[in-house]
Scaffold this active site. Structure first.
Site, mmCIF file in Angstrom:
data_model
loop_
_atom_site.group_PDB
_atom_site.id
_atom_site.type_symbol
_atom_site.label_atom_id
_atom_site.label_comp_id
_atom_site.label_asym_id
_atom_site.label_seq_id
_atom_site.Cartn_x
_atom_site.Cartn_y
_atom_site.Cartn_z
ATOM 1 N N GLY A 165 0.916 -1.125 0.078
ATOM 2 C CA GLY A 165 -0.087 -0.022 0.119
ATOM 3 C C GLY A 165 0.818 1.234 -0.134
ATOM 4 C CB THR A 200 11.615 -8.964 -11.318
ATOM 5 O OG1 THR A 200 12.931 -8.507 -12.177
ATOM 6 C CG2 THR A 200 11.457 -10.521 -11.622
ATOM 7 C CB CYS A 256 6.029 5.262 18.548
ATOM 8 S SG CYS A 256 4.824 5.471 19.878
ATOM 9 C CD GLN A 260 -6.934 -0.683 7.995
ATOM 10 O OE1 GLN A 260 -7.549 -1.476 8.349
ATOM 11 N NE2 GLN A 260 -5.516 -0.510 8.010
ATOM 12 C CG ASN A 266 -4.902 4.286 9.401
ATOM 13 O OD1 ASN A 266 -5.252 5.428 8.751
ATOM 14 N ND2 ASN A 266 -3.947 4.181 9.841
#
Length: 407
Positions: free
Chosen positions: A69, A242, A335, A184, A156
């Site tokens: 994503g 690839t 964090c 999500q 999310n």
């Protein structure tokens, strides 16, 4: 075995995906090679492309494989911005929600710092939902200056579903492309790329029972994207590299299974989510549900998402204490170097920094059961009481030590 309530971060690989992955890992062949092994690998890739296209409501040619994503979001936002700006130097404005995943948020901010992008941050309501009227006003003020719009399908952290189709219709009226991070949403909500009106849409394998490291960007057939990666020209010359045949086969298997089971699995998880919400509020009355409520199971919230703020304690403190009790959850906040930071999503929703630091996300998935919810509800009151006693410690290491000592 721990109770796993962090499916929004990653979910266990499905049996179908694991079978496809292991089958293809035992075989050899570069799908760009012309010999027999290469042609066999290419056939696997193209069959997977067709399966994924059917699952997401797209044409197979619109499926561009990526490493996940994050890459898909980067390719969409940068590719649309560069293509639109190169066609017309006035097109430098990016209209973006402030509650995006960092894969979009940081990409937009990078373009702002390094490539002349002008960013319009959209307002959101108390549930983290974008104002369609604000999008309309921003576009109408100077349509010729807008490069793209980007709004995620569902958040999310707090689980709120966005009015993506409505915003896309509005953008299309002005010929402006729209991207949506559907990482999500895909596999959790019914969606159709063709019916959405989007120019691009990102999905990821490990959120739906596939392996980590594979995803796709859905790109409309008439949409122009400037590549981010350059090389062999694979994937419509949009994304070189690839192709990972085993992971792509597993992604297709996971997508087919997730979408196939969605009519019964979505309502099951939503009912389980409501039981979790009721249990948490009953166990800790001070807890505040964040994101759009969906008690009628109308699809206003991700079916597996329950996000709360717990006053008077650090989210990390509560996380570590729950972890020691065998419950695995998430704060949903970023964090860095072990220092907790308030969630940008919660701050955009109007919470104070102190409120935002008490966040905890419980997310359900295909392995979740009622016993998982019951275990959380049983462990939560004591964990919250001890986290609150530790207070707003402000540093993950001291929280971990305090939690261990109390237990």
């Amino acid at each position: 075995m721990p109770v796993y309530l962090d499916h929004a971060a990653t979910t266990p690989i499905s049996a179908q995906a694991l079978a496809a992955l292991t089958r293809e890992l035992s075989r050899c062949g570069n799908p760009s090679s012309l010999h027999g092994s290469g042609r066999r690998a290419r056939r696997v890739v193209e069959e997977a492309r067709e399966v994924i296209a059917a699952a997401v409501g797209a044409h197979p040619s619109e499926v561009v494989f990526t490493s996940g994503g994050t890459e898909a979001d980067n390719l969409a936002v940068k590719g649309l911005y560069w293509s639109r700006r190169n066609e017309d130097q006035r097109r430098r404005k990016i209209i973006c929600s402030p509650v995006e995943h960092h894969a979009v948020l940081d990409t937009v901010e990078w373009l702002q710092r390094h490539d002349g992008a002008e960013v319009c941050w959209l307002p959101v309501d108390d549930y983290g939902v974008v104002s369609v009227d604000a999008v309309r006003a921003e576009i109408a003020s100077d349509p010729g200056a807008v490069a793209l719009v980007t709004v995620m399908w569902a958040n999310n952290e707090v689980g709120s579903v966005q009015p993506v189709a409505e915003i896309a219709r509005l953008a299309n009226e002005y010929g402006i492309p729209m991207h949506s991070d559907a990482v999500q949403a895909f596999g959790s909500l019914p969606l159709s790329f063709a019916g959405s009106g989007l120019a691009t849409m990102a999905i990821s394998g490990h959120k739906i029972g596939g392996p980590v490291g594979v995803g796709a960007l859905l790109v409309g057939r008439a949409v122009k994207l400037t590549p981010v990666l350059h090389g062999g020209g694979q994937e419509r010359e949009i994304r070189s590299g690839t192709l990972d045949t085993p992971s792509i086969a597993a992604l297709a298997a996971a997508a087919e299974a997730a979408v196939g089971h969605l009519p019964e699995e979505g309502p099951r998880l939503a009912r389980l989510r409501e039981k979790l919400i009721a249990g948490v509020v009953g166990a800790v009355p001070e807890a505040v549900l964040r994101g759009t409520p969906d008690p009628e199971l109308a699809g206003l919230r991700l079916p597996g998402n329950a996000h709360f703020t717990f006053p008077g304690c650090e989210g990390d403190s509560l996380l570590f204490l729950l972890d020691l009790a065998g419950i695995e959850s998430s704060t949903g906040s970023a964090c860095t170097a072990g220092v907790p930071r308030p969630s940008h999503v919660l701050l955009a929703m109007g919470l104070t920094e102190e409120q935002a630091r008490g966040a905890q996300r419980f997310s359900l998935g295909h392995t979740s059961t009622e016993s998982d919810v019951e275990a959380l509800v049983a462990a939560l009151p004591e964990a919250y009481a001890r986290a609150r006693k530790a207070g707003m410690a402000g540093h993950a290491s001291s929280i971990r030590t305090a939690g261990t000592q109390h237990l």
